[in-house]
Design an enzyme around this catalytic site. Structure first.
Site, PDB file in Angstrom:
ATOM      1  N   CYS A 108      -5.997  -3.690  22.639  1.00  0.00           N
ATOM      2  CA  CYS A 108      -5.344  -4.514  23.226  1.00  0.00           C
ATOM      3  C   CYS A 108      -3.843  -4.007  23.519  1.00  0.00           C
ATOM      4  O   CYS A 108      -3.063  -4.328  24.552  1.00  0.00           O
ATOM      5  CB  CYS A 108      -5.336  -5.994  22.825  1.00  0.00           C
ATOM      6  SG  CYS A 108      -5.093  -5.896  20.810  1.00  0.00           S
ATOM      7  N   GLU A 114      -5.777 -14.798  22.011  1.00  0.00           N
ATOM      8  CA  GLU A 114      -5.304 -13.556  21.534  1.00  0.00           C
ATOM      9  C   GLU A 114      -5.943 -12.842  22.585  1.00  0.00           C
ATOM     10  O   GLU A 114      -7.197 -11.968  22.589  1.00  0.00           O
ATOM     11  CB  GLU A 114      -5.561 -12.867  20.357  1.00  0.00           C
ATOM     12  CG  GLU A 114      -5.061 -13.520  18.992  1.00  0.00           C
ATOM     13  CD  GLU A 114      -3.554 -13.130  18.697  1.00  0.00           C
ATOM     14  OE1 GLU A 114      -3.316 -12.233  19.334  1.00  0.00           O
ATOM     15  OE2 GLU A 114      -3.181 -13.803  17.905  1.00  0.00           O
TER      16      GLU A 114
HETATM   17  P1  NAD Z   1     -14.410 -10.378  26.626  1.00  0.00           P
HETATM   18  O1  NAD Z   1     -13.459 -11.452  27.001  1.00  0.00           O
HETATM   19  O2  NAD Z   1     -15.346  -9.829  27.565  1.00  0.00           O
HETATM   20  O3  NAD Z   1     -15.215 -11.220  25.332  1.00  0.00           O
HETATM   21  C1  NAD Z   1     -14.649 -11.406  24.340  1.00  0.00           C
HETATM   22  C2  NAD Z   1     -15.409 -12.688  23.485  1.00  0.00           C
HETATM   23  O4  NAD Z   1     -15.342 -13.844  24.289  1.00  0.00           O
HETATM   24  C3  NAD Z   1     -16.919 -12.137  23.479  1.00  0.00           C
HETATM   25  O5  NAD Z   1     -17.363 -12.633  22.110  1.00  0.00           O
HETATM   26  C4  NAD Z   1     -17.457 -13.105  24.589  1.00  0.00           C
HETATM   27  O6  NAD Z   1     -18.948 -13.368  24.240  1.00  0.00           O
HETATM   28  C5  NAD Z   1     -16.710 -14.164  24.530  1.00  0.00           C
HETATM   29  N1  NAD Z   1     -16.731 -15.015  25.818  1.00  0.00           N
HETATM   30  C6  NAD Z   1     -16.871 -14.596  27.186  1.00  0.00           C
HETATM   31  N2  NAD Z   1     -16.695 -15.582  27.937  1.00  0.00           N
HETATM   32  C7  NAD Z   1     -16.616 -16.773  27.270  1.00  0.00           C
HETATM   33  C8  NAD Z   1     -16.669 -18.022  27.509  1.00  0.00           C
HETATM   34  N3  NAD Z   1     -16.440 -18.328  28.887  1.00  0.00           N
HETATM   35  N4  NAD Z   1     -16.401 -18.941  26.618  1.00  0.00           N
HETATM   36  C9  NAD Z   1     -16.547 -18.721  25.351  1.00  0.00           C
HETATM   37  N5  NAD Z   1     -16.595 -17.261  24.867  1.00  0.00           N
HETATM   38  C10 NAD Z   1     -16.710 -16.490  25.960  1.00  0.00           C
HETATM   39  O7  NAD Z   1     -13.736  -9.280  26.050  1.00  0.00           O
HETATM   40  P2  NAD Z   1     -14.003  -8.041  25.534  1.00  0.00           P
HETATM   41  O8  NAD Z   1     -14.252  -6.963  26.615  1.00  0.00           O
HETATM   42  O9  NAD Z   1     -15.008  -8.150  24.320  1.00  0.00           O
HETATM   43  O10 NAD Z   1     -12.755  -7.265  25.028  1.00  0.00           O
HETATM   44  C11 NAD Z   1     -11.629  -6.830  25.740  1.00  0.00           C
HETATM   45  C12 NAD Z   1     -10.353  -7.723  25.777  1.00  0.00           C
HETATM   46  O11 NAD Z   1     -10.113  -8.171  24.595  1.00  0.00           O
HETATM   47  C13 NAD Z   1      -9.411  -6.954  26.383  1.00  0.00           C
HETATM   48  O12 NAD Z   1      -8.783  -7.829  27.388  1.00  0.00           O
HETATM   49  C14 NAD Z   1      -8.276  -6.770  25.280  1.00  0.00           C
HETATM   50  O13 NAD Z   1      -7.111  -6.741  25.645  1.00  0.00           O
HETATM   51  C15 NAD Z   1      -8.720  -8.246  24.553  1.00  0.00           C
HETATM   52  N6  NAD Z   1      -8.202  -7.961  23.081  1.00  0.00           N
HETATM   53  C16 NAD Z   1      -7.181  -8.734  22.715  1.00  0.00           C
HETATM   54  C17 NAD Z   1      -6.763  -8.888  21.501  1.00  0.00           C
HETATM   55  C18 NAD Z   1      -5.428  -9.387  20.871  1.00  0.00           C
HETATM   56  O14 NAD Z   1      -5.307  -9.596  19.999  1.00  0.00           O
HETATM   57  N7  NAD Z   1      -4.636  -9.822  22.053  1.00  0.00           N
HETATM   58  C19 NAD Z   1      -7.428  -7.916  20.680  1.00  0.00           C
HETATM   59  C20 NAD Z   1      -8.630  -7.409  20.934  1.00  0.00           C
HETATM   60  C21 NAD Z   1      -9.034  -7.337  22.088  1.00  0.00           C
END
Ligand code: NAD
Length: 514
Positions: A301, A267
């Site tokens: 998002c 997501e």
């Molecule tokens: P992010 O990608 O920085 O982090 C999200 C999560 O992933 C965190 O828990 C982080 O620790 C983990 N993570 C990061 N790199 C990783 C890796 N290499 N392996 C495993 N885990 C890892 O995102 P953010 O800044 O917390 O959130 C914002 C983003 O999330 C935006 O792009 C937004 O659109 C997206 N988002 C999407 C949805 C959806 O349902 N499509 C919902 C909410 C947020």
């Protein structure tokens, strides 16, 4: 920490301490003997509390316990699993105000949106309770006499949940409530930017499981940064990893899980547009665009990032939006008179500023210029002005999801052109059209219309209900969570053929006689 808005009382009611071990198998919390990291509120810059980072030993303890718990949990009848999820929903009802306040204070969304997020958790629990009696498989007619064919659904095992900061509690519940009624156990790694919301949820769920004498390990929490997420994505013992976050993260998780042929549910980022046609109800169009663009300070998002406006009403929409933006009150999200709160942290502010600079360099013209707010009430440094720019869809910055309140206005002349612009980005999460003309609405919804996972008519791009399957296409990752038949992602399908005849006919009439 300043105790504005009764935060201390809410933290207390939720059982949170100044220092919290970040990982648990349920009611058992594990002291990893590692460093604590601080959770800072973007609302006022105060440290809300600290959480311990999980190390590999802690991770191993949790996975071992989850594996063991699965052996018990999968044999609990699904409706009884549903009953436990029902009680978790009730516990959330009791804690709604406190948890909503914590979400607002830790993440920066308005208190109303914080409450809404907890309500979404309650709703998905209710949905999951009903689902626990509806995990249906199909029956098929066999081509062989005296044979019966059907399919059944079994749980997968451990579901790893990696969540983003902007929905620090709801995304966990979308996954966990469904996974639990399906018979799976969950290991959740919340965002390192909102770890206390994770600890609070774990305390609530664990108490209900313990009350039902369920073993430790059905609901597990593991805190830390991306490295802990990597442990989950590379781990063969975790058959499904549901990851919510940026497209950058999703590509890494998808690759790691794919390499071991596990399943991932991704997501990821969106770049959502609203098409406003000359046949739109202007009131609805302006209100829908405004909330979509500035709600949660543009950190959903599904936030509206682009408005694709018919040239005949372009100037009207521009003027009306600019007037609406001038009335926005920006400030502490817990103060209900404010419309817009802060972005999550300094890195988010820097990204916002860099995006504005890049937009201008590419030729975008400010309708409402951006900037960082300073002075009383803005000491955290995380308050930014929602901005509007006139832009072209092909600009690199417009093609990119900037997780901040920046809205681009784009002009169109024909509906076909509008749809092409709407689809002309790498992401495919949410989309909307504002029109009272049936032909335009249907063109947008047709197979040649919007290419997104969500396509709305006379509703903005954000604010989905839990009853529908949620997710998007292209670089949004293709995953579906929450309602409809999204539960199937949390189970494995088994096809069963039973021969109750006295012969052994082979399928396709193949002869194999000795
Ligand atoms: P992010 O990608 O920085 O982090 C999200 C999560 O992933 C965190 O828990 C982080 O620790 C983990 N993570 C990061 N790199 C990783 C890796 N290499 N392996 C495993 N885990 C890892 O995102 P953010 O800044 O917390 O959130 C914002 C983003 O999330 C935006 O792009 C937004 O659109 C997206 N988002 C999407 C949805 C959806 O349902 N499509 C919902 C909410 C947020």
């Amino acid at each position: 920490m300043k105790d504005q808005f009764g935060i201390k009382e809410s933290l207390n009611n939720l059982g949170l301490k100044d220092e919290n071990p970040g990982s648990s198998t349920g009611q058992k919390w594990i002291d990893s003997k590692t460093e604590y990291f601080a959770s800072m509120s973007p609302a006022d810059g105060a440290v809300i509390g600290k959480v311990q980072v999980a190390d590999e030993k802690t991770y191993e303890t949790i996975i071992a316990q989850a594996q063991k718990a699965f052996e018990t949990w999968r044999n609990v009848p699904a409706p009884q699993r549903g009953e436990i999820v029902r009680e978790i929903g009730n516990a959330l009802r009791e804690k709604k105000a406190d948890l909503g306040k914590l979400v607002s204070y830790e993440m920066g969304k308005s208190y109303q949106e914080g409450l809404g997020e907890v309500q979404e958790m309650i709703d998905i629990c209710d949905f999951a309770v009903g689902l626990s009696r509806q995990l249906y498989g199909l029956t098929m007619h066999s081509e062989r006499p005296g044979h019966r064919m059907y399919e059944q659904w079994h749980p997968l095992g451990i579901v790893g949940i990696i969540s983003a900061f902007n929905f620090p509690v709801a995304v966990w519940s979308w996954n966990a409530a469904l996974a639990w009624v399906c018979g799976d156990v969950c290991v959740w790694k919340p965002s390192e930017k909102a770890p206390l919301s994770g600890v609070a949820c774990q305390l609530i769920a664990a108490e209900v499981f313990a009350k039902h004498n369920m073993p430790e390990g059905i609901s597990c929490l593991i805190n830390g940064d991306y490295k802990v997420g990597e442990l989950l994505s590379h781990d063969k013992r975790v058959p499904l990893v549901s990851a919510t976050g940026s497209t950058r993260m999703g590509k890494l998780v998808g690759k790691a899980v794919g390499e071991r042929l596990g399943r991932s549910l991704l997501e990821l980022g969106g770049n959502n547009a609203i098409i406003i046609t000359e046949n739109a109800d202007m009131e609805i169009a302006i209100r829908g665009s405004l909330f979509g663009a500035v709600g949660t300070a543009g950190q959903r998002c599904t936030s509206t990032r682009r408005l694709i406006i018919h040239s005949s009403i372009y100037e009207t929409v521009k003027t009306r939006l600019a007037a609406a933006y001038s009335k926005l009150v920006i400030g502490n999200p817990l103060d209900e008179k404010n419309h817009v709160g802060p972005v999550i942290d300094q890195a988010a502010v820097d990204m916002y500023l860099a995006a504005i600079e890049k937009a201008k360099a590419e030729g975008a013209k400010a309708v409402v210029d951006g900037g960082v707010l300073t002075g009383e009430g803005y000491e955290s440094g995380c308050y930014v002005k929602p901005a509007i720019f006139e832009a072209e869809n092909h600009y690199e910055i417009v093609q990119h999801e900037t997780f901040a309140p920046i809205l681009y206005l784009i002009k169109y002349d024909t509906i076909a052109e509008a749809i092409e612009l709407q689809n002309g980005v790498p992401q495919g999460l949410s989309s909307a059209i504002m029109t009272l003309k049936m032909r335009e609405a249907e063109a947008f919804l047709a197979v040649s219309g919007s290419d997104c996972g969500i396509a709305n008519v006379n509703i903005g791009t954000s604010g989905a209900e839990i009853g529908g399957a949620f997710g998007g296409e292209k670089e949004t990752g293709g995953g579906r969570e929450s309602g409809s038949d999204a539960w199937k992602a949390y189970m494995r399908r088994q096809t069963n053929t039973i021969n109750y005849s006295t012969a052994l006919p082979l399928a396709q009439g193949i002869k194999f006689d000795i």
